[in-house]
Structures are given as structure tokens and as C-alpha cells.
Design an enzyme around this catalytic site. Structure first.
Site, PDB file in Angstrom:
ATOM      1  CE  LYS A  54      41.388  31.245  36.793  1.00  0.00           C
ATOM      2  NZ  LYS A  54      40.848  31.673  38.104  1.00  0.00           N
ATOM      3  CD  GLN A  98      38.311  30.400  40.383  1.00  0.00           C
ATOM      4  OE1 GLN A  98      39.470  30.353  39.972  1.00  0.00           O
ATOM      5  NE2 GLN A  98      37.434  31.233  39.870  1.00  0.00           N
ATOM      6  CG  ASP A 121      44.321  35.178  41.915  1.00  0.00           C
ATOM      7  OD1 ASP A 121      44.080  35.386  40.717  1.00  0.00           O
ATOM      8  OD2 ASP A 121      43.759  34.300  42.592  1.00  0.00           O
TER       9      ASP A 121
HETATM   10  N1  GUN Z   1      37.090  34.223  40.762  1.00  0.00           N
HETATM   11  C1  GUN Z   1      36.757  35.015  39.716  1.00  0.00           C
HETATM   12  N2  GUN Z   1      37.861  35.582  39.189  1.00  0.00           N
HETATM   13  C2  GUN Z   1      38.899  35.147  39.917  1.00  0.00           C
HETATM   14  C3  GUN Z   1      40.312  35.376  39.858  1.00  0.00           C
HETATM   15  O1  GUN Z   1      40.830  36.109  39.029  1.00  0.00           O
HETATM   16  N3  GUN Z   1      41.051  34.721  40.791  1.00  0.00           N
HETATM   17  C4  GUN Z   1      40.514  33.927  41.720  1.00  0.00           C
HETATM   18  N4  GUN Z   1      41.317  33.343  42.598  1.00  0.00           N
HETATM   19  N5  GUN Z   1      39.221  33.690  41.820  1.00  0.00           N
HETATM   20  C5  GUN Z   1      38.426  34.294  40.909  1.00  0.00           C
END
Ligand code: GUN
Length: 290
Positions: A54, A98, A121
Site C-alpha cells: 500500500k 490495518q 477503507d
Molecule cells: N485487512 C485485510 N484487508 C483489509 C483492508 O482492506 N483494510 C484494512 N484496514 N485492513 C485489512
């Protein structure tokens, strides 16, 4: 018949390139770059990989990446204090904590603390509510990426029979709402559904998001169906999706591979949501279909 393989990697790169161009314009208009803050608590190796990719994608789009790491022993108060600081920081347009979080921290409390206007998100209840009643807000990245792939393959989705397998807050539920917004006839199948193959067999569009390796078989599908596989399952055979790719390819019209399908689109939509957040916050005009 062999299904068309939907190239999520190429679609994602095209979107990231387009946003990269817009970021250049944004920077000269706003005098700053859009910024995304990513918070990793603990050292789960899969989460660390996601966070790294990311950050890399953020920088490649010309945006600023703020990366914060807290130890696995961090308290909920410490994490909330960091979220407060990021909410107040004008250089931060998007905040992503995350998941999953260590057991001493309540995920829901943390998500609720993120400003809904920086919640790239789309997990905050305000954004979930906006999606449910058709207001502008942030839509979770994975289902938004799935929708883009479907629109790229099929154009207008209006009137199509869509079946979503899985009802999670992150994928299944928002996916169903997005397909409904596009005027599909939507069915959500889940662990208590009585005859999943029979439900799937009527679908023009199948989105599988259950986390069970190769669960969806070729003979469950209506011939010519478009199949989006959200699963990322680590097995002894390596990384596999929720769909039996070989079997499904014999029947489907088009299908996403794992890897190289939905995964890259999730990151592209995160970049997209961060850009949209920055544009909204600075009153910068952009194409609403972005
Ligand atoms: N963990 C797995 N997928 C995601 C996501 O799309 N966003 C976040 N914040 N954590 C994750």
C-alpha cells in the site's frame, strides 16, 4: 469453452496511472500532495506485506505515505491517540488501520474513531450507512474494485442476476449494496444457505468472498456467467481462490484469476479513495466517475 481471464493487474495499473496524472494537477493546484496514513499494529507477516505494498503504491501515484507502526503490545488508548492525531493532521487525507488488530484492542472502537471523511477503507458506520441509503461516502476498496471489473467486462449491469457468496462487513455486504445500486437483482448466499449451487446457478454475476479454497465448482455456474473471485487462501497448493478456477473456466464467460484478479484492484481503489478524499477536502474538481 474456455472463459476469458479478467486481467485485474492491468486494470489496476491503468487506474493508478490515471490517478498519478490527476495527482500532478492536484499538487500544483493545492500546493501539497494527497497523503495516506497507514497504521500497522504488531508484526503479522501477511499484514506487513499488505502495508508495504500500500505504501509503495501510494508513493508511485505521487502521493505522500505516512507509515506508523505500533508494537503488538500497544494499548487501545495508544492507538486511539494516534488516530486522533491523524484526524487532526491536515496533510493526511486518508487513514487506514490495518486489520486484524491484537486481541486487547476493540476493532469497532478504533474504526469508529477515524473521521468518516478520512475513512478511505469505508469501514466507519457512517460510510456503511451512506452506502446503504445511496449517499456519497467512501466504499470499501475490495467490493469497489470488484464492481469496476464487472463494469469493464459487462458495461451496464442493470437487470442482471447477481449472487454474492459471503456476508462479511468488508466484502459481501457492501458488494451486495453496490450491485443493488447498479440495479442488479441481488442474492446473498452464506453458510446457512440451503442449496448454494442452486442459488449460484441462476446468476449472471457471481462474486465469491467466503475464504474457502476452491469452494465454487464449474458445474454450479450458469454457462457464460461472469465470476469474480475475492478469495485469497494459502494452501499446500499455493495461493488459491474461493473458485475452482480450472473447472469454472470451462463454463464461465469470464473469470478473475488468483492472484492477479481482485487483489491489485483493491490497492488501486485505495489510491482512488485517497485521491478523492484529498480532492473533496481541497475543493479540487475531478471526474466523478473516477
Ligand atoms: N485487512 C485485510 N484487508 C483489509 C483492508 O482492506 N483494510 C484494512 N484496514 N485492513 C485489512
Amino acid at each position: 469453452m474456455t472463459a476469458k481471464r479478467i486481467d485485474g493487474k492491468a486494470a489496476a495499473q491503468a487506474i493508478r496511472d490515471r490517478i498519478g496524472g490527476l495527482v500532478t494537477e492536484f499538487r500544483s493546484a493545492a500546493g501539497r500532495a494527497p497523503g495516506l496514513a497507514v497504521v500497522l499494529v504488531g508484526d503479522d507477516p501477511a499484514s506487513a506485506v499488505y502495508v508495504r505494498s500500500k505504501g509503495k503504491a501510494t508513493r508511485e501515484a505521487g502521493m505522500e505515505s505516512f507509515e506508523h507502526r505500533l508494537p503488538a503490545s500497544a494499548s487501545q488508548e495508544e492507538l486511539l491517540a494516534l488516530v486522533d492525531e491523524l484526524n487532526d493532521n491536515p496533510a493526511v487525507d486518508g487513514i487506514l488501520v490495518q486489520l486484524p488488530l491484537p486481541p486487547q484492542i476493540d476493532e469497532r472502537v478504533v474504526i469508529m474513531r477515524i473521521s468518516p471523511d478520512k475513512d478511505v477503507d469505508g469501514f466507519h458506520p457512517v460510510n456503511a450507512g451512506r452506502l446503504a441509503i445511496g449517499l456519497h461516502g467512501f466504499v470499501p476498496c475490495t467490493p469497489l474494485g470488484c464492481l469496476r471489473l464487472l463494469q469493464q467486462e459487462l458495461g451496464d449491469l442493470s437487470g442482471k442476476e447477481a449472487v454474492v457468496i459471503g456476508r462479511s462487513n468488508i466484502v459481501g455486504k457492501p458488494m451486495a449494496l453496490l450491485l443493488l445500486r447498479e440495479s442488479c437483482t441481488v442474492t446473498v448466499a452464506h453458510s446457512r444457505t440451503q442449496d448454494v449451487p442452486a442459488v449460484v446457478r441462476r446468476a449472471d454475476i457471481v462474486v465469491a468472498a467466503v475464504g474457502r479454497p476452491k469452494m465454487v465448482k464449474g458445474d454450479w455456474l450458469k454457462p457464460g456467467a461472469t465470476v469474480i473471485d475475492v478469495g485469497i487462501n494459502r494452501t499446500d497448493d499455493g495461493l488459491v481462490g474461493d473458485v475452482d478456477f480450472e473447472g469454472a473456466s470451462e463454463v464461465a464467460g469470464a473469470i478473475t484469476p488468483v492472484p492477479g484478479g481482485v487483489g491489485p484492484m483493491t490497492i488501486a481503489m485505495l489510491i482512488r479513495n485517497t485521491f478523492v478524499s484529498a480532492a473533496r477536502r481541497e475543493g479540487f474538481n475531478y471526474e466523478k466517475s473516477l
